[in-house]
Design a protein around this motif. Structure first.
Motif, short mmCIF file in Angstrom:
data_model
loop_
_atom_site.label_atom_id
_atom_site.label_comp_id
_atom_site.label_asym_id
_atom_site.label_seq_id
_atom_site.Cartn_x
_atom_site.Cartn_y
_atom_site.Cartn_z
N TRP A 168 0.82 -1.22 0.00
CA TRP A 168 0.00 0.00 0.00
C TRP A 168 0.85 1.27 0.00
CZ3 TRP A 168 -1.29 -3.66 4.13
CH2 TRP A 168 -2.15 -4.64 3.67
N THR A 220 -6.42 -2.79 -3.98
CA THR A 220 -5.38 -2.27 -3.10
C THR A 220 -5.31 -0.74 -3.10
OG1 THR A 220 -3.78 -2.56 -4.88
CG2 THR A 220 -3.94 -4.33 -3.27
N TRP A 231 -8.06 0.69 -0.99
CA TRP A 231 -7.68 0.50 0.41
C TRP A 231 -6.68 1.57 0.86
CZ3 TRP A 231 -9.59 -1.19 4.60
CH2 TRP A 231 -8.80 -1.55 5.69
N CYS A 290 -15.87 -4.51 9.86
CA CYS A 290 -15.54 -5.53 8.86
C CYS A 290 -16.40 -6.77 9.10
CB CYS A 290 -14.06 -5.89 8.99
SG CYS A 290 -13.58 -7.35 8.05
N LEU A 347 -17.51 -2.68 5.67
CA LEU A 347 -17.08 -3.52 4.55
C LEU A 347 -17.70 -4.90 4.72
CD1 LEU A 347 -14.25 -1.73 5.52
CD2 LEU A 347 -13.83 -2.35 3.14
N ASN A 355 -12.75 -7.92 1.27
CA ASN A 355 -11.35 -7.82 1.69
C ASN A 355 -10.64 -6.83 0.76
OD1 ASN A 355 -8.80 -8.16 2.70
ND2 ASN A 355 -8.54 -10.25 1.94
N MET A 356 -11.00 -5.57 0.90
CA MET A 356 -10.51 -4.53 -0.01
C MET A 356 -8.99 -4.42 0.01
SD MET A 356 -11.34 -0.47 0.05
CE MET A 356 -13.11 -0.57 -0.01
N ALA A 357 -8.38 -4.70 1.16
CA ALA A 357 -6.93 -4.54 1.27
C ALA A 357 -6.18 -5.41 0.28
CB ALA A 357 -6.49 -4.87 2.70
N GLU A 399 -7.64 -3.61 10.73
CA GLU A 399 -7.78 -2.16 10.73
C GLU A 399 -9.09 -1.75 11.44
OE1 GLU A 399 -5.48 -0.20 10.06
OE2 GLU A 399 -6.33 1.76 9.58
N VAL A 435 -8.31 -5.95 6.66
CA VAL A 435 -9.46 -5.07 6.90
C VAL A 435 -9.97 -5.27 8.33
CG1 VAL A 435 -11.82 -4.51 6.19
CG2 VAL A 435 -10.11 -5.07 4.46
#
Ligand code: SF4
Length: 412
Positions: free
Chosen positions: A9, A215, A218, A235, A205, A209-211, A246, A243
């Motif tokens: 990231w 990417t 995220w 999440c 979310l 799993n956006m991370a 976080e 996610v």
């Protein structure tokens, strides 16, 4: 140059709520090259996930030698993830990449030229139309074309050939997204914007799993959660994803339902909104139908009942519902954890219901992003190259049937 393998990231560019996401330009060039070696930059877009990041392709001696993110692009503000930065280079020069059309001869694919390949398509199409009519034709479309191309395809298929058999890469994620939008709003269009990330107070979310899937999007969220007045994350995912981590770090909640129990969890969250009066009654009355039916359907789903079905701690469910109920602006995103699961459309519709109950839709910081796996999947559907007519599939009527497994709330 950026290293998006070791540091997916990249460095943070934190910023406060309501301010513009700062630009950060990611660049990758073939080994030994500097920016001064590039002959020209060609504007393009990364199409390797649904984010659709703007990029410029570096050209030297007529070949592709690198990529950089475009700072002025509204989607990525210059950033690229690992796939965008490195994914194109190997296959762009790969020896087994097709450069000429192939046709099947005696069961084998053989090279030909474009005139012969297109001629064969026309010849077979004309014969089938004459012998059996337009239903002999069907289209299964990519999610990587541009909006003008989709529109042309929709016109060729529906208005020209006259076939309704057009499927716009909708088998997985987009089928649920489209069905959920039409169920709730009567039209297949996104009621949200990436810029909602800059204005929201909470981000939910759902199965997303956006991370690891989008990417760059995220990165956009991380730059809010590391800035002033950060949003809290919630999440919903059975796994302890980045996610989920976080979400815990921001004072939010990680809800990990048993696989296949999303709808019961959503019923529990919805019930909590009713129980605590986190409902904008005037807005609901003015803009929706079916709220009484929805209340009746979710009423049995107390936090304890949800725990029995989903294995989620009742206090976690209450905390998550409180974040939704008390935040001024909430953004929700949905992806495959909901779409490729039991009662997919009903669960996606239940996300809309949360927003409709609180009137958190159609204003900065409040919206829903029913995400897709491919960059132009939404264009595909909007232009009539999927199952609907052009114009976001308008003409569908939201369901008001109480017997439907889809909770009966929708917009007027
Ligand atoms: S986030 Fe998606 S569109 Fe953007 S660079 Fe990565 S793969 Fe490409």
């Amino acid at each position: 140059m950026a290293d998006r393998i070791a540091d997916i990231w990249g460095e943070r560019t934190p910023h406060a709520k309501g301010t513009v996401w700062p630009a950060r330009v990611d660049l990758h060039l073939d080994e030994g090259l500097g920016e001064g070696d590039v002959d020209r930059w060609v504007q393009s877009a990364c199409v390797l996930c649904s984010n659709g990041c703007g990029c410029d392709i570096a050209v030297k001696d007529g070949g592709m030698v690198g990529v950089r993110g475009r700072a002025t692009d509204v989607v990525n503000h210059g950033r690229l993830g690992p796939k965008g930065l490195y994914g194109s280079t190997p296959w762009a020069g790969s020896a087994d990449r097709l450069t000429r059309p192939l046709v099947r001869e005696g069961g084998h694919l053989v090279e030909t030229d474009w005139a012969r390949a297109m001629g064969r398509i026309v010849e077979v199409s004309q014969r089938l139309l004459a012998e059996k009519g337009p239903l002999t034709h069907g289209f299964y479309t990519t999610g990587q074309m541009f909006i003008e191309e989709y529109y042309t395809l929709g016109v060729i298929g529906k208005a020209g050939l006259g076939t309704p058999h057009m499927d716009g890469n909708t088998r997985l994620c987009t089928a649920t997204a489209a069905a959920a939008f039409k169920e709730s709003f009567g039209a297949d269009g996104q009621p949200g914007s990436y810029t909602d990330i800059e204005h929201c107070d909470a981000i939910f979310l759902f199965g997303h799993n956006m991370a690891e899937t989008q990417t760059v999007l995220w990165m956009r969220i991380l730059d809010r959660t590391r800035g002033e007045a950060p949003p809290r994350l919630v999440c919903v995912d059975p796994r302890l994803t980045p996610v989920a981590q976080e979400a815990r770090r921001t004072g939010g909640v990680h809800l990990a339902p048993r696989v296949g129990t999303n709808l019961a969890l959503m019923n529990g969250l919805t019930r909590e909104l009713f129980e605590h009066g986190w409902v904008e009654d005037d807005w609901v009355l003015a803009h929706t139908i079916g709220v009484d039916e929805l209340r009746r359907i979710v009423d049995p789903y107390s936090p304890e009942k949800v725990q029995q079905i989903c294995g989620v701690d009742p206090e976690d469910l209450r905390r998550a519902a409180r974040i939704f109920g008390e935040s001024e602006n909430v953004l929700s995103t949905v992806l495959q954890g909901f779409y490729q699961s039991h009662q997919a459309t009903a669960s996606a519709v239940a996300v809309h219901n949360l927003h409709l109950l609180r009137g958190l839709i159609g204003r900065p910081g409040s919206g829903v992003l029913q995400m897709n796996g491919q960059p132009t999947a939404q264009n595909n559907r909007e232009c009539g190259a999927g199952g609907d007519l052009p114009g976001s599939g308008t003409g569908a009527t939201p369901s008001t049937s109480g017997s439907s497994p889809i909770c009966g709330m929708s917009t007027r």
